[in-house]
Write an enzyme that holds these catalytic residues in place. Structure first.
Site, PDB file in Angstrom:
ATOM      1  N   ASP A  76      12.680  56.228  47.866  1.00 59.57           N
ATOM      2  CA  ASP A  76      11.577  55.594  47.102  1.00 59.57           C
ATOM      3  C   ASP A  76      10.294  56.712  47.205  1.00 59.57           C
ATOM      4  O   ASP A  76       9.681  57.052  46.318  1.00 59.57           O
ATOM      5  CB  ASP A  76      11.142  54.477  47.626  1.00 59.57           C
ATOM      6  CG  ASP A  76      12.329  53.272  47.401  1.00 59.57           C
ATOM      7  OD1 ASP A  76      13.372  53.667  46.636  1.00 59.57           O
ATOM      8  OD2 ASP A  76      12.007  52.163  47.945  1.00 59.57           O
TER       9      ASP A  76
ATOM     10  N   GLN B 107       9.947  69.131  48.975  1.00 56.92           N
ATOM     11  CA  GLN B 107      10.370  68.926  47.855  1.00 56.92           C
ATOM     12  C   GLN B 107      10.645  70.342  47.002  1.00 56.92           C
ATOM     13  O   GLN B 107      11.577  70.582  46.469  1.00 56.92           O
ATOM     14  CB  GLN B 107       9.655  67.994  47.168  1.00 56.92           C
ATOM     15  CG  GLN B 107       9.868  66.423  47.719  1.00 56.92           C
ATOM     16  CD  GLN B 107       9.459  65.553  46.623  1.00 56.92           C
ATOM     17  OE1 GLN B 107       8.296  65.613  45.893  1.00 56.92           O
ATOM     18  NE2 GLN B 107       9.914  64.161  46.612  1.00 56.92           N
TER      19      GLN B 107
ATOM     20  N   GLU C 282      18.291  58.736  44.572  1.00 54.35           N
ATOM     21  CA  GLU C 282      17.602  58.888  43.226  1.00 54.35           C
ATOM     22  C   GLU C 282      17.080  60.266  43.198  1.00 54.35           C
ATOM     23  O   GLU C 282      17.406  60.880  42.073  1.00 54.35           O
ATOM     24  CB  GLU C 282      16.773  57.851  43.073  1.00 54.35           C
ATOM     25  CG  GLU C 282      16.300  58.014  41.630  1.00 54.35           C
ATOM     26  CD  GLU C 282      15.433  56.453  41.286  1.00 54.35           C
ATOM     27  OE1 GLU C 282      14.510  56.703  40.462  1.00 54.35           O
ATOM     28  OE2 GLU C 282      15.629  55.495  41.668  1.00 54.35           O
TER      29      GLU C 282
END
Length: 347
Positions: A15, A229, A247
């Site tokens: 999330d 990231q 995800e």
């Protein structure tokens, strides 16, 4: 515009990973964004540096007494906004756009539900209406997160020097496989023994599992630290084969244009099975070749839903298919662009 993006952290990766990318991308496009988090600890390694200009990170608990409400409020993944903040949303004139950013799915209900209204008839938000915004893989969805510079950055990327910064050196003829998973299925390892393979294992249970196993001849592994990231994206670009989970990494593996396998979050009611099949139906289409059959079986097996195939899908066909799929996805507007257009056209 001013955006309030709310995120409750479930597992420190999924999330918050999606919400951080979205917040960062909106800020890069000139928006003012407040990212409200109940646990910001993962940003210490995930963000790769301080927030960019236009993005501030706020503690969830502070929202209860925050007097200012943005032009757009995003409730990510049904996280239920603080009631006091919702009350101030209802009192604001004009009312803010209230968007429920949903989880990514390839299931058919996504196209039917995308952009639908949910009027609020009771509670602190009575009189407001939230709208559902669904990421997705087709033209009738909200698309996927993608930076405008992504393709150019990938084209300029040189894998060996980047791997060297992590103390990694690929041996001649060696396949590089990135492993980010909830768990390791040891049945995969004999399939990887078809050629020398270096497994780059992200932090988590798989590192402990690998440490306890005797790998087949020709396989070796190396533990990775937590990666930001931007660094994780480059890990996917540098690898020949990517095993991803959840995800955020699932989407980034598709933009990497490399063969990959997705480990979907397992659910007690078995709902993860149809979700996996829905994506495979899109990804492979009506193809019934040996490659497609083997790919389906591998994905199902990795998720504990079928027996293992006797071999991996043909590598050349897998690479070609991954690039073709990336090209098809790139024809769609990205998620941040679609959100900005959505707010502008119906605000």
């Amino acid at each position: 515009m001013h955006w309030d993006l709310f995120c409750r952290v479930i597992d420190n990766y999924g999330d918050i990973g999606v919400c951080w990318r979205l917040a960062r991308e909106l800020a890069a496009r000139g928006q003012e964004v407040r990212l409200w988090l109940d646990d910001a600890s993962a940003l210490a390694w995930m963000a790769g540096g301080p927030p960019p200009s236009g993005l501030t990170v706020r503690a969830w608990g502070e929202a209860a007494n925050e007097p200012v409400v943005g032009d757009v409020v995003i409730e990510s993944f049904g996280c239920d906004l603080p009631p006091g903040f919702v009350a101030r949303m209802a009192a604001r004139q004009p009312a803010p756009r209230w968007i429920n950013l949903e989880y990514l799915s390839a299931e058919s209900y996504v196209e039917r539900s995308h952009r639908l209204h949910s009027p609020q008839f009771s509670g602190p938000g009575a009189g407001l209406s939230k709208q559902f915004f669904y990421p997705g893989f087709t033209a009738r969805t909200g698309g996927l997160l993608r930076e405008p510079s992504l393709a150019a950055e990938q084209a300029a990327f040189d894998a060996p020097p980047w791997l060297a910064t992590l103390g990694i050196e690929r041996r001649p003829g060696e396949r590089v496989l990135s492993l980010f998973a909830y768990r390791l299925a040891p049945e995969l390892l004999p399939l990887l023994a078809d050629q020398p393979t270096l497994i780059l294992a992200c932090p988590g249970a798989v590192q402990s599992q690998l440490a306890e196993l005797t790998l087949p001849e020709g396989l070796r592994w190396q533990a990775l630290p937590f990666l930001s990231q931007p660094a994780f994206d480059r890990l996917l670009w540098a690898s020949d084969f990517n095993l991803v989970r959840g995800e955020d990494s699932f989407v980034r593996a598709q933009w990497a244009g490399k063969p990959f396998v997705w480990q979907i979050y397992p659910q007690d009611d078995g709902a993860h099975g149809p979700k996996l099949e829905a994506f495979l139906d899109l990804y492979l289409g009506s193809e019934s070749s040996q490659f497609a059959t083997c790919t389906r079986q591998l994905w199902r097996a990795w998720n504990g839903l079928a027996a293992w195939p006797n071999a991996l899908p043909d590598a050349a066909m897998a690479r070609a298919h991954a690039l073709k799929w990336r090209q098809e996805l790139a024809l769609q507007p990205d998620l941040a662009s679609q959100l900005l257009s959505f707010v502008a056209e119906s605000g």
